[in-house]
Motif scaffolding. Sequence first.
Motif: not given
Lengths: 152, 498
Positions: A3, A36, A39-40, A64, B162, B164-165, B167-168, B171-172, B174-175, B424, B428-429
């Motif tokens: 996933r 950005m 970054a994404l 997870e 997590n 990384t998540k 951060f995503i 970043a999303f 900010l976008l 979601f 998806w945590r």
Amino acid sequence: MKRDTWVAVAVMAIAAFAAWDVYDLKRGAAFFPLLMSAALFLGGAVLFVASLRRPAPAADAAPEGSDTEEAKSIWVPLLEVVVLTAVFAVAMPWIGFYPATFLYLAVFFALRSELSRLTGLAVAVAMTVLIFVIFSLLLAVPTPVGPLAAYL
Amino acid sequence: MEAILAAAANIFEPSTLLVLMIGTVVGLFVGALPGLSSTMGVALCIPITFGMDPANALVLLGAIYTSSVFGGSITAILLRTPGTDASIATTFDGYPMAQRGEGAQAIGMALVASLVGGVFSVFVLLFVAPPLSRLALLFGPQEYVYLTIFGMISILGVSGGNPTKAFISAAFGLLLATVGFDLFTGYPRLTFGQDELFEGVPLLPALIGIFSVSQAISLCTGEADIGAGNMIKTKGRTLPAWSVIRRCGRTLFKSSLIGSAIGILPGAGTSVAAFISYDEARRRSKTPEAFGKGEIEGVAAPEAANNAVTGGSLVPALTLGIPGNAVTAVFIGGLTIHGLVPGPRLFTDHAEIVYTLIFSLFLANLAFAALGLFAAPWVARVVKVPSAVLGPTIIVFSIIGSYALRNSLFDVWLVLGFGVLGYFMERWRIPGAPLVIALVLGPILETNLRRSLQISGGDWMIFFTSPLSYAIMALIVLTLAYPVFARRQKNRREANES
């Protein structure tokens, strides 16, 4: 694919699409969205690599980001909720907010709650009246009326 | 001084007191209901404030925020079902106390601790915010760039799960914050031809969607069932004896201090403050083995700390416009729809409104304490409301709330879209809070970054010129280094113990 791998691919695709959409803007307008997007994309790439490096989950475990967890999905109830709510949003400007609210709640209670038909209807009426009192009588918030409501 | 006196007079206006009481009652119920958070309560009530004058609007939101943090502890103690994350630590000793037949005393201590923590944090807000706002007047665009980066990094550091998540998510956010007309050039960006997006992604539908609709969907699908176990009946005297309060005095003070400090720092929230204070109280206790088995200090510590966060967290939000957690990001949304721009000028341009809010927080603490004293068992019964009734009702509230912002059906679809996205993300945590906070911080970051570069003619060295910048830079380095340092300390301690 796991996933998280799918999520990472989607994130990178969104980042690439956003970058493509803004990259030709002039006079610095593209600078920040591009930054950005980068970054994404970077975040998506890190998640992608991490999801590939993680060992496949055991069949009885659902850690997870695994598919097995998704297998216990609730897609049917989710779809019911989303479709019902979407129909409510579509109907609202046509039949008016309060009739739509009553119908939405009544159908929802009938389909997805353990309330009896009569109790469900009574709760739907009570909730609609409560929302009407709060938003229209006390707060005077304008709500969609709709052309069909004129005939009601 | 005039503003303070006017605010003191405002707060005793009948309409303000009525709004305060309504906010307190709503907050208690929102807090008590598992599945509903303080953030959700404040977000859902912002549309209700449209017709109010700004001071009353803030009083309502402040009262909901304050009392919802306490509301969660009632069900945590009587049902072992924390209404909000802030009350998880309260279950450790509150529920065993209730099982022993001391539920009333546990609620009484939670009340006293929440009152002490809440009032302490209002004093912090009252005395720290004005000087900080005067200092913030000295900040130039480059300092604001560092401040927003500091805020974002802190939030990522403590968002849990997590990184990384997280951060995503940020970043999303900010976008998404770049959607709409570019303020410097007027070019539309990422609007896809939708006129409704020219002014950017409206904050309110995003907030309500991510925090309320997503949770309502979980309630509707039965994933976030709030059905709790049997409620333990309370009996006996509620308020703890003076000797008990005195015994817990040190813990109450220390936890209030920890909570207020954590509130001021961006990132951590009520639950982190509660856990840290609980741990600290246990470590310093003469009877640490009693913790977890119904020790009253184990109720006092997290309850004082989580309520102490409320006032503290409003310090950076009101003075700098930097939300330290999700609920203050929502609070900033509430301020902006009333034309109030959070930042140093808020204390000079709208001092009366801000002081009315601060004084109302005092009263809100007293109000929830008084209400909680008599109504706790009734508030706990709210968990009996079926999820399948609560869920769609919240969706209807969310839809009309987002529509009311600018009478736009587009915003209705936006709130539903963000709701599904938030649902979601939760599955998806991927934490939703960094996204929403980034939506608030994004325009501040971009505007100040580009303004700095305009001033310097494109020279990036402008970010390395002022002492204030260096100070915030040092905070950023400390924030980044702390997890590494803490991990090493933990490893060393574990090595020593083994």
